[in-house]
Write a protein that holds these residues in place. Structure first.
Motif, PDB file in Angstrom:
ATOM      1  N   PHE A  41     -12.118   6.200  53.604  1.00 24.19           N
ATOM      2  CA  PHE A  41     -10.935   5.914  54.429  1.00 24.19           C
ATOM      3  C   PHE A  41     -10.701   4.403  54.527  1.00 24.19           C
ATOM      4  O   PHE A  41      -9.569   3.919  54.391  1.00 24.19           O
ATOM      5  CB  PHE A  41     -11.101   6.516  55.830  1.00 24.19           C
ATOM      6  CG  PHE A  41      -9.977   6.164  56.758  1.00 24.19           C
ATOM      7  CD1 PHE A  41      -8.769   6.840  56.703  1.00 24.19           C
ATOM      8  CD2 PHE A  41     -10.105   5.118  57.671  1.00 24.19           C
ATOM      9  CE1 PHE A  41      -7.701   6.487  57.536  1.00 24.19           C
ATOM     10  CE2 PHE A  41      -9.052   4.758  58.509  1.00 24.19           C
ATOM     11  CZ  PHE A  41      -7.851   5.455  58.443  1.00 24.19           C
ATOM     12  N   ALA A  42     -11.787   3.634  54.747  1.00 22.73           N
ATOM     13  CA  ALA A  42     -11.668   2.170  54.868  1.00 22.73           C
ATOM     14  C   ALA A  42     -11.182   1.552  53.554  1.00 22.73           C
ATOM     15  O   ALA A  42     -10.383   0.613  53.548  1.00 22.73           O
ATOM     16  CB  ALA A  42     -13.019   1.570  55.280  1.00 22.73           C
ATOM     17  N   ARG A  43     -11.657   2.106  52.433  1.00 21.71           N
ATOM     18  CA  ARG A  43     -11.233   1.620  51.104  1.00 21.71           C
ATOM     19  C   ARG A  43      -9.729   1.818  50.929  1.00 21.71           C
ATOM     20  O   ARG A  43      -9.018   0.926  50.457  1.00 21.71           O
ATOM     21  CB  ARG A  43     -12.003   2.397  50.027  1.00 21.71           C
ATOM     22  CG  ARG A  43     -11.468   2.203  48.632  1.00 21.71           C
ATOM     23  CD  ARG A  43     -12.227   3.059  47.633  1.00 21.71           C
ATOM     24  NE  ARG A  43     -13.252   2.268  46.974  1.00 21.71           N
ATOM     25  CZ  ARG A  43     -14.135   2.763  46.109  1.00 21.71           C
ATOM     26  NH1 ARG A  43     -14.139   4.048  45.836  1.00 21.71           N
ATOM     27  NH2 ARG A  43     -15.015   1.982  45.522  1.00 21.71           N
ATOM     28  N   ILE A  44      -9.222   2.994  51.341  1.00 18.53           N
ATOM     29  CA  ILE A  44      -7.773   3.254  51.231  1.00 18.53           C
ATOM     30  C   ILE A  44      -7.006   2.294  52.149  1.00 18.53           C
ATOM     31  O   ILE A  44      -5.976   1.739  51.763  1.00 18.53           O
ATOM     32  CB  ILE A  44      -7.431   4.727  51.564  1.00 18.53           C
ATOM     33  CG1 ILE A  44      -8.082   5.674  50.551  1.00 18.53           C
ATOM     34  CG2 ILE A  44      -5.920   4.941  51.577  1.00 18.53           C
ATOM     35  CD1 ILE A  44      -7.968   7.149  50.893  1.00 18.53           C
ATOM     36  N   SER A  45      -7.520   2.083  53.363  1.00 25.34           N
ATOM     37  CA  SER A  45      -6.860   1.174  54.311  1.00 25.34           C
ATOM     38  C   SER A  45      -6.747  -0.228  53.713  1.00 25.34           C
ATOM     39  O   SER A  45      -5.711  -0.894  53.849  1.00 25.34           O
ATOM     40  CB  SER A  45      -7.644   1.112  55.632  1.00 25.34           C
ATOM     41  OG  SER A  45      -7.729   2.395  56.205  1.00 25.34           O
ATOM     42  N   SER A  46      -7.810  -0.655  53.027  1.00 22.50           N
ATOM     43  CA  SER A  46      -7.820  -1.975  52.386  1.00 22.50           C
ATOM     44  C   SER A  46      -6.783  -2.032  51.245  1.00 22.50           C
ATOM     45  O   SER A  46      -6.054  -3.016  51.094  1.00 22.50           O
ATOM     46  CB  SER A  46      -9.222  -2.256  51.851  1.00 22.50           C
ATOM     47  OG  SER A  46      -9.223  -3.355  50.999  1.00 22.50           O
ATOM     48  N   LEU A  47      -6.704  -0.959  50.457  1.00 19.67           N
ATOM     49  CA  LEU A  47      -5.712  -0.862  49.368  1.00 19.67           C
ATOM     50  C   LEU A  47      -4.290  -1.000  49.914  1.00 19.67           C
ATOM     51  O   LEU A  47      -3.463  -1.715  49.355  1.00 19.67           O
ATOM     52  CB  LEU A  47      -5.817   0.513  48.702  1.00 19.67           C
ATOM     53  CG  LEU A  47      -6.691   0.706  47.484  1.00 19.67           C
ATOM     54  CD1 LEU A  47      -6.668   2.169  47.072  1.00 19.67           C
ATOM     55  CD2 LEU A  47      -6.178  -0.159  46.326  1.00 19.67           C
ATOM     56  N   LEU A  48      -4.026  -0.284  51.021  1.00 23.02           N
ATOM     57  CA  LEU A  48      -2.678  -0.295  51.610  1.00 23.02           C
ATOM     58  C   LEU A  48      -2.321  -1.699  52.086  1.00 23.02           C
ATOM     59  O   LEU A  48      -1.180  -2.141  51.941  1.00 23.02           O
ATOM     60  CB  LEU A  48      -2.606   0.701  52.785  1.00 23.02           C
ATOM     61  CG  LEU A  48      -2.851   2.178  52.438  1.00 23.02           C
ATOM     62  CD1 LEU A  48      -2.883   3.030  53.697  1.00 23.02           C
ATOM     63  CD2 LEU A  48      -1.802   2.718  51.470  1.00 23.02           C
ATOM     64  N   GLU A  49      -3.325  -2.387  52.635  1.00 24.22           N
ATOM     65  CA  GLU A  49      -3.091  -3.756  53.126  1.00 24.22           C
ATOM     66  C   GLU A  49      -2.822  -4.708  51.950  1.00 24.22           C
ATOM     67  O   GLU A  49      -1.843  -5.465  51.954  1.00 24.22           O
ATOM     68  CB  GLU A  49      -4.316  -4.220  53.923  1.00 24.22           C
ATOM     69  CG  GLU A  49      -4.052  -5.463  54.751  1.00 24.22           C
ATOM     70  CD  GLU A  49      -5.289  -5.922  55.525  1.00 24.22           C
ATOM     71  OE1 GLU A  49      -5.457  -7.144  55.664  1.00 24.22           O
ATOM     72  OE2 GLU A  49      -6.088  -5.062  55.964  1.00 24.22           O
ATOM     73  N   LYS A  50      -3.686  -4.625  50.920  1.00 28.05           N
ATOM     74  CA  LYS A  50      -3.527  -5.512  49.754  1.00 28.05           C
ATOM     75  C   LYS A  50      -2.201  -5.250  49.028  1.00 28.05           C
ATOM     76  O   LYS A  50      -1.572  -6.161  48.506  1.00 28.05           O
ATOM     77  CB  LYS A  50      -4.685  -5.301  48.765  1.00 28.05           C
ATOM     78  CG  LYS A  50      -5.971  -6.002  49.163  1.00 28.05           C
ATOM     79  CD  LYS A  50      -7.054  -5.711  48.137  1.00 28.05           C
ATOM     80  CE  LYS A  50      -8.414  -6.161  48.648  1.00 28.05           C
ATOM     81  NZ  LYS A  50      -9.507  -5.565  47.854  1.00 28.05           N
ATOM     82  N   GLY A  51      -1.813  -3.999  48.971  1.00 25.11           N
ATOM     83  CA  GLY A  51      -0.603  -3.628  48.228  1.00 25.11           C
ATOM     84  C   GLY A  51       0.669  -3.762  49.038  1.00 25.11           C
ATOM     85  O   GLY A  51       1.737  -3.371  48.568  1.00 25.11           O
ATOM     86  N   GLU A  52       0.539  -4.281  50.303  1.00 28.49           N
ATOM     87  CA  GLU A  52       1.700  -4.402  51.198  1.00 28.49           C
ATOM     88  C   GLU A  52       2.512  -3.105  51.206  1.00 28.49           C
ATOM     89  O   GLU A  52       3.702  -3.061  50.881  1.00 28.49           O
ATOM     90  CB  GLU A  52       2.577  -5.608  50.790  1.00 28.49           C
ATOM     91  CG  GLU A  52       1.824  -6.922  50.926  1.00 28.49           C
ATOM     92  CD  GLU A  52       2.613  -8.115  50.404  1.00 28.49           C
ATOM     93  OE1 GLU A  52       3.617  -7.900  49.689  1.00 28.49           O
ATOM     94  OE2 GLU A  52       2.208  -9.252  50.711  1.00 28.49           O
TER      95      GLU A  52
END
Length: 559
Positions: A451-462
């Motif tokens: 879940f944290a990995r996906i959250s990080s992806l969403l943040e990086k990908g704006e």
């Protein structure tokens, strides 16, 4: 709506509605290998009804299955193997998740109460790892009941009455230290309780004194009642710190003592209905195929069964319970069979709505933990150590992480809860902190990390939410979609079967499937598909977070 339902309706129509879609849906399976299809329907049970071979029935159904939802149908033996239209299912499922967010998988509210009796520790005894199982299984069941549209009534039926209080009063008078107990209630009370049992092995008079002390408590003796209340309040205060850490709340702490004035009415009703029989000086209710249920002892003292009968009657009236779950270890199976049987004999048809949610034991080195002998692993110690281990991992892997204390608590506590709930509840669990805190494999931290990995992806990908086209996602998406599509069914089944492990296992499968997708798919490439792929990842995050919350586990966005 899951794809199983419309397919079941199509098969029912092909059978001229001679078998309802609901029955067909129950028989449908997921093939073991993806190349065999997305859904399989075995036709063996239909052979007798239609007087044809399963293969012939499967072939006849296959010829009539015309729908945009179905891509291809194969008949293998007596099985109907169906490949669905992946584009249609993918876009429908993801559209539904993005629209409903954390309501995905929720049933319509039904305005009915489900009572869950769980945790129920004994006053003046430590909250051990043995109590963890009832506490986390019950809490997850309450969450799952709410997801299924019910109001969950969470009851902590405290063990706050009984002969152990006679023992404790005697032990306190002989060896108790008021100041020490006030400083560390449960630890000190356990010490004198264990000492009582050690001494009572060679001094029978202690047991006689304990019986007399409990009798004075039952008779309302002021000194005995004041000690009992002190033991109860001190214990509850200590229990509350553990419940807070686990994120667990209750609607009622009505324990055994609450029913003291409600048992005479039950005994009176049993007499009135001619159900009581005198047996060796005690009153019992005779039952078929099991030992009789003891209602009162020779001296008129009531027993567990009387108390549980009073509790069941009270809750039925107070909460109008549609269903009642008793989350209690499987060693109490006979007690609950007797209890439900007596209620049925009393003429109450709601006895069928009572369910004993049994579970296996928490073992230490293959042996049962025992409070009497002081061989007990304290839950508070385990949680503290789990949090400390999580903290060390954070220091090693992500020193810059904000809110380290909070995340360590979410990960440590989550690891302990998940370790219990991923197991079929009927299995015994051998306690191992090392295994629990393994951050790889089938653990809570693995799901939280996904879940944290996906959250990080969403943040990086704006991330900006976008309607998803099937073609944008790539070939590894389908196994993830199939799991997402099944989530509402898993939520329903886990309630019907009172089995939170189905949610835990699902969250592991979904995490594995997404991590495989992530390993083979470039998500953050600046192209026209990027926000669609991120919307897909966001859909997975929604369902993962919801599954964890049903288990009573937090989902940190950074780890």
């Amino acid at each position: 709506m899951t794809m199983n339902k419309p397919i079941a309706e199509l098969i029912s129509t092909a059978l001229n509605n001679e078998m309802p879609a609901s029955e067909i849906e129950k028989l449908m399976e997921k093939p073991k290998l993806m190349e065999l299809g997305d859904v399989a329907f075995p036709c063996f049970t239909l052979a007798k009804k239609f007087k044809k071979s399963p293969q012939v029935i499967a072939s006849e159904i296959a010829q009539q299955l015309n729908s945009k939802l179905i891509q291809e149908v194969n008949v293998v033996g007596g099985y109907l193997n169906i490949f669905v239209n992946q584009q249609m299912v993918t876009e429908n499922v993801l559209q539904t998740i993005l629209r409903e967010k954390d309501q995905y998988g929720s049933m319509q509210p039904v305005q009915e109460n489900v009572v869950i009796d769980y945790s129920s520790p004994n006053i003046a005894k430590p909250f051990s790892m043995g109590h963890l199982r009832s506490t986390v299984i019950g809490n997850a069941l309450a969450n799952i009941a709410e997801k299924n549209g019910y109001n969950a009534v969470r009851i902590n039926h405290l063990g706050d009455w009984g002969t152990q209080f006679g023992k404790l009063i005697v032990a306190y008078k002989l060896w108790g230290d008021k100041e020490a107990i006030e400083a560390s209630p449960i630890e000190e009370l356990l010490k004198i309780y264990v000492k009582f049992h050690e001494r009572a092995e060679t001094d029978e008079s202690l047991n006689e004194q304990a019986r007399a002390s409990f009798k004075s408590l039952e008779d309302g003796d002021e000194e005995a009642l004041a000690l009992w209340k002190w033991f109860r309040d001190a214990s509850l205060k200590e229990f509350e710190t553990i419940y807070d850490l686990l994120g667990i709340r209750f609607d009622s702490y009505a324990g055994e003592a609450f029913y003291n004035d409600k048992m005479d009415a039950v005994v009176g009703e049993l007499k009135e209905k001619g159900l009581l029989t005198l047996s060796e000086g005690a009153y019992v209710v005779q039952l078929e195929d099991m030992p009789p249920c003891l209602i009162t002892k020779t001296d008129g003292a009531t027993l567990y069964a009387t108390r549980d009968l009073a509790a069941a009657m009270y809750r039925k009236i107070q909460y109008e319970a549609k269903k009642t779950f008793y989350v209690v270890g499987n060693e109490q199976s006979l007690h609950f069979k007797q209890l439900f049987n007596v209620i049925e004999k009393m003429g109450y048809d709601w006895s069928k709505d009572l369910q004993h949610v049994a579970f296996g034991m928490m073992l230490k080195d293959g042996k049962k933990m025992s409070t009497r002998k002081g061989k007990v692993v304290l839950l508070a110690d385990v949680l503290a150590e789990a949090i400390e281990t999580a903290k060390r991992n954070i220091e090693e892997k992500n020193q810059a992480l904000e809110q380290k204390e909070l995340v360590a608590r979410q990960v440590g506590v989550g690891a302990v809860i998940f370790n219990d709930l991923k197991n079929n509840r009927m299995n015994d669990i051998d306690f191992s902190l090392e295994q629990m805190m393994n951050f790889e494999g089938e653990t809570g931290p693995y799901v939280q990390y996904t879940f944290a990995r996906i959250s990080s992806l969403l943040e990086k990908g704006e991330f900006k939410e976008q309607a998803i086209q099937y073609d944008a996602l790539g070939e590894y998406a389908w196994s993830v979609i199939q799991l997402l599509e099944q989530y509402p069914i898993i939520v329903q089944k886990s309630f019907e079967q009172a089995d939170p492990s189905q949610i835990a296992k699902f969250s592991l499968q979904l995490s594995r499937a997404f991590n495989k997708y992530y390993a083979h798919t470039k998500i953050l490439v600046e192209d026209e598909w990027k926000q669609m792929k991120l919307s897909f990842a966001f859909s997975v995050a929604i369902v993962l977070k919801d599954a964890l919350s049903l288990l009573g586990i937090s989902a940190p966005t950074k780890m």
